[in-house]
Scaffold this active site. Structure first.
Site, PDB file in Angstrom:
ATOM      1  N   GLN A  48       2.863  -2.364 -12.948  1.00 38.96           N
ATOM      2  CA  GLN A  48       2.514  -3.708 -13.403  1.00 38.96           C
ATOM      3  C   GLN A  48       1.013  -3.961 -13.314  1.00 38.96           C
ATOM      4  OE1 GLN A  48       5.185  -5.873 -10.849  1.00 38.96           O
ATOM      5  NE2 GLN A  48       4.592  -4.676  -9.078  1.00 38.96           N
TER       6      GLN A  48
ATOM      7  N   ASP B 215       3.651  -8.816  -0.933  1.00 40.13           N
ATOM      8  CA  ASP B 215       2.478  -9.549  -0.431  1.00 40.13           C
ATOM      9  C   ASP B 215       2.540  -9.736   1.080  1.00 40.13           C
ATOM     10  OD1 ASP B 215       4.058 -12.155  -0.003  1.00 40.13           O
ATOM     11  OD2 ASP B 215       4.343 -11.793  -2.139  1.00 40.13           O
TER      12      ASP B 215
ATOM     13  N   ASP C  42      12.706   1.495  -4.508  1.00 44.86           N
ATOM     14  CA  ASP C  42      13.446   0.528  -5.313  1.00 44.86           C
ATOM     15  C   ASP C  42      14.521  -0.147  -4.443  1.00 44.86           C
ATOM     16  OD1 ASP C  42      14.933  -0.861  -7.151  1.00 44.86           O
ATOM     17  OD2 ASP C  42      15.051   0.777  -8.591  1.00 44.86           O
ATOM     18  N   GLY C  43      14.472  -1.476  -4.387  1.00 45.64           N
ATOM     19  CA  GLY C  43      15.439  -2.219  -3.590  1.00 45.64           C
ATOM     20  C   GLY C  43      16.865  -2.015  -4.074  1.00 45.64           C
TER      21      GLY C  43
ATOM     22  N   ASP D 262      12.905 -11.318  -2.347  1.00 42.82           N
ATOM     23  CA  ASP D 262      11.640 -12.000  -2.695  1.00 42.82           C
ATOM     24  C   ASP D 262      11.044 -11.244  -3.881  1.00 42.82           C
ATOM     25  OD1 ASP D 262       9.295 -13.412  -2.754  1.00 42.82           O
ATOM     26  OD2 ASP D 262       8.472 -12.537  -0.933  1.00 42.82           O
ATOM     27  N   SER D 263      11.620 -11.485  -5.039  1.00 40.86           N
ATOM     28  CA  SER D 263      11.321 -10.643  -6.201  1.00 40.86           C
ATOM     29  C   SER D 263      10.466 -11.371  -7.220  1.00 40.86           C
ATOM     30  CB  SER D 263      12.632 -10.235  -6.872  1.00 40.86           C
ATOM     31  OG  SER D 263      13.221 -11.365  -7.476  1.00 40.86           O
ATOM     32  N   THR D 264       9.916 -10.586  -8.127  1.00 37.59           N
ATOM     33  CA  THR D 264       9.321 -11.138  -9.333  1.00 37.59           C
ATOM     34  C   THR D 264      10.446 -11.678 -10.217  1.00 37.59           C
ATOM     35  OG1 THR D 264       9.263  -8.786  -9.927  1.00 37.59           O
ATOM     36  CG2 THR D 264       7.172  -9.804  -9.494  1.00 37.59           C
ATOM     37  N   ASP D 265      10.084 -12.282 -11.341  1.00 39.84           N
ATOM     38  CA  ASP D 265      11.099 -12.818 -12.248  1.00 39.84           C
ATOM     39  C   ASP D 265      11.844 -11.664 -12.932  1.00 39.84           C
ATOM     40  OD1 ASP D 265      10.908 -15.814 -12.133  1.00 39.84           O
ATOM     41  OD2 ASP D 265       8.800 -15.281 -12.406  1.00 39.84           O
TER      42      ASP D 265
ATOM     43  N   PRO E 145      10.933  -4.060 -13.430  1.00 35.32           N
ATOM     44  CA  PRO E 145      11.693  -3.471 -12.315  1.00 35.32           C
ATOM     45  C   PRO E 145      12.564  -4.480 -11.570  1.00 35.32           C
ATOM     46  CG  PRO E 145       9.335  -3.597 -11.780  1.00 35.32           C
ATOM     47  CD  PRO E 145       9.463  -3.949 -13.233  1.00 35.32           C
TER      48      PRO E 145
HETATM   49  N1  SAM Z   1       7.072 -14.973  -4.240  1.00 38.25           N
HETATM   50  C1  SAM Z   1       6.880 -14.338  -5.473  1.00 38.25           C
HETATM   51  C2  SAM Z   1       7.351 -15.108  -6.644  1.00 38.25           C
HETATM   52  O1  SAM Z   1       8.410 -15.736  -6.585  1.00 38.25           O
HETATM   53  O2  SAM Z   1       6.642 -15.090  -7.637  1.00 38.25           O
HETATM   54  C3  SAM Z   1       7.383 -12.927  -5.468  1.00 38.25           C
HETATM   55  C4  SAM Z   1       6.439 -12.164  -4.630  1.00 38.25           C
HETATM   56  S1  SAM Z   1       6.527 -10.485  -4.358  1.00 38.25           S
HETATM   57  C5  SAM Z   1       4.907 -10.053  -4.845  1.00 38.25           C
HETATM   58  C6  SAM Z   1       7.553  -9.781  -5.630  1.00 38.25           C
HETATM   59  C7  SAM Z   1       7.607  -8.259  -5.512  1.00 38.25           C
HETATM   60  O3  SAM Z   1       8.861  -7.765  -5.965  1.00 38.25           O
HETATM   61  C8  SAM Z   1       6.550  -7.518  -6.346  1.00 38.25           C
HETATM   62  O4  SAM Z   1       5.566  -6.980  -5.497  1.00 38.25           O
HETATM   63  C9  SAM Z   1       7.340  -6.430  -7.079  1.00 38.25           C
HETATM   64  O5  SAM Z   1       6.680  -5.182  -7.113  1.00 38.25           O
HETATM   65  C10 SAM Z   1       8.627  -6.397  -6.253  1.00 38.25           C
HETATM   66  N2  SAM Z   1       9.767  -5.811  -6.957  1.00 38.25           N
HETATM   67  C11 SAM Z   1      10.129  -5.983  -8.252  1.00 38.25           C
HETATM   68  N3  SAM Z   1      11.215  -5.245  -8.527  1.00 38.25           N
HETATM   69  C12 SAM Z   1      11.571  -4.590  -7.379  1.00 38.25           C
HETATM   70  C13 SAM Z   1      12.611  -3.692  -7.025  1.00 38.25           C
HETATM   71  N4  SAM Z   1      13.507  -3.294  -7.925  1.00 38.25           N
HETATM   72  N5  SAM Z   1      12.656  -3.245  -5.753  1.00 38.25           N
HETATM   73  C14 SAM Z   1      11.751  -3.639  -4.822  1.00 38.25           C
HETATM   74  N6  SAM Z   1      10.740  -4.478  -5.104  1.00 38.25           N
HETATM   75  C15 SAM Z   1      10.655  -4.966  -6.356  1.00 38.25           C
END
Ligand code: SAM
Length: 280
Positions: free
Chosen positions: A30, A85, A136-137, A154-157, A161
Site C-alpha cells: 500500500q 500503528d 496475514d491475520g 483494527d483493520s483498514t477498510d 488485503p
Molecule cells: N484505525 C485505523 C482505521 O480504522 O483507519 C486502522 C489502523 S491500522 C493502520 C490498519 C492496518 O491493518 C494496516 O496497517 C494494514 O496493513 C492492516 N491490515 C490490512 N489487512 C490485513 C490483514 N489481512 N492482516 C493483518 N493486517 C492487515
C-alpha cells in the site's frame, strides 16, 4: 500549498493541509504517507485514507481497547489483527498483566510507526508483554491453536488485503480462537456512509455469536459521524454493566481522555437509523 484529499466516500471527502511530509513510501502492499497538519498534528494515511491523527487517535484506540477488556473483566490474552500503528496495542498493554499479540500484514507500517508515531505506539512494540508478528491475520486465525479472551480487528477498510477481514469465514476462525465468553471487536466504518458493509458484516457475526451488536465512537477524522465498532460474544454480560465497569476501571488505575465507564455503557446506545441497519 500542498494538501491531502481523502476520497473514501463517493462524492465527499476531507482535505487536510500538508505542512510537512514526514514519510512517503510505497510498501509492498500500500501507499503509506505520514505528514504534519496544523489542526491534527501528525497524520498517517494508507492508500489515500486517513488511519489516525495525533490529535484524535485516543478516542478510537481507547474505545477499541478498553471497552472489550473492561466489559469482559477477566482478560489475560488479547489478539490484535492489523493495528500496525501500535495505538490499540499501547492501550491494551496499559492493563496490568494483559499479554497482547499483534498480527499486522505490512511490516513497513510497524517500522514507520516506531520511527514517526511514538506518541501513538508509545513503545508498545517492544513491551515485554507484546508479541509482534508480521503476517496475514486471516492465515493466523485460520491456523492458530492459541486462544484469546479478546480479539480486536483494527483493520483498514474492506479493500485490498483487509477485504478478507470482513468475511464470515474470518469471523468463524476468530470465534474458534476465542476462549469461552471471549469478545470479538471489529473496526466497522461509519454508519452514515458505510451502512451496507455494516449490515452485511453484522449479519455474519450474529450468525456465529449469541450476542452481536455495535458500539459507537466519535472520531473527527473518520468523517460522517461516529464510527461503528462491531462487538460479538457468547456472553451478553461482556458488554459490561455500569457498576462492574466502574469498579474495574477504578481498579485498573487507567487515566484516559475519552474512555470512561459511563461513556462505555452509553456507546452501546444506537440511534434508530443504526439499529435498523442491524435489525435484519
Ligand atoms: N484505525 C485505523 C482505521 O480504522 O483507519 C486502522 C489502523 S491500522 C493502520 C490498519 C492496518 O491493518 C494496516 O496497517 C494494514 O496493513 C492492516 N491490515 C490490512 N489487512 C490485513 C490483514 N489481512 N492482516 C493483518 N493486517 C492487515
Amino acid at each position: 500549498m500542498l494538501s491531502f484529499t481523502e476520497a473514501l466516500h463517493d462524492g465527499y471527502g476531507q482535505i487536510l493541509r500538508v505542512d510537512r511530509i514526514v514519510h512517503y513510501e510505497r510498501t509492498d502492499l500500500q501507499e503509506l504517507v505520514i505528514f504534519d497538519n496544523a489542526s491534527f498534528g501528525r497524520v498517517m494515511a494508507l492508500d489515500g485514507v486517513v488511519q489516525l491523527t495525533e490529535r484524535d487517535h485516543h478516542i478510537y484506540h481507547e474505545m477499541i481497547a478498553h471497552v472489550p477488556i473492561l466489559g469482559h473483566g477477566r482478560v489475560a490474552d488479547v489478539l490484535v489483527i492489523g493495528g500496525g500503528d501500535g495505538g490499540a496495542l499501547a492501550q491494551i498493554l496499559r492493563h496490568e498483566g494483559v499479554r497482547a499479540t499483534l498480527v499486522e500484514i505490512d511490516g513497513s507500517v510497524i517500522e514507520t510507526a516506531r520511527a514517526h508515531l511514538p506518541m501513538v505506539c508509545e513503545g508498545a512494540f517492544d513491551h515485554p508483554r507484546a508479541e509482534v508478528i508480521v503476517g496475514d491475520g486471516v492465515d493466523f486465525v485460520a491456523r492458530s491453536e492459541r486462544r484469546f479472551d479478546v480479539i480486536v480487528v483494527d483493520s483498514t477498510d474492506p479493500v485490498g488485503p483487509a477485504e478478507a477481514l470482513f468475511t464470515p469465514a474470518f469471523y468463524a476462525d476468530c470465534k474458534r480462537c476465542l476462549r469461552a465468553g471471549g469478545v470479538l471487536v471489529t473496526q466497522n466504518g461509519v454508519p452514515f456512509f458505510q451502512g451496507p458493509q455494516i449490515a452485511r458484516t453484522h449479519a455474519a457475526r450474529k450468525a456465529l455469536f449469541s450476542d452481536a451488536t455495535l458500539y459507537l465512537a466519535p472520531v473527527p477524522t473518520y468523517t460522517g459521524g461516529p464510527i461503528a465498532l462491531g462487538f460479538a460474544s457468547d456472553d451478553a454480560a461482556a458488554r459490561g454493566a455500569l457498576a462492574e465497569v466502574t469498579e474495574r476501571f477504578a481498579r485498573s488505575g487507567l487515566a484516559t481522555r475519552h474512555y470512561a465507564p459511563d461513556v462505555h455503557v452509553a456507546a452501546f446506545a444506537l440511534p434508530p437509523d443504526v439499529r435498523r441497519l442491524i435489525a435484519g
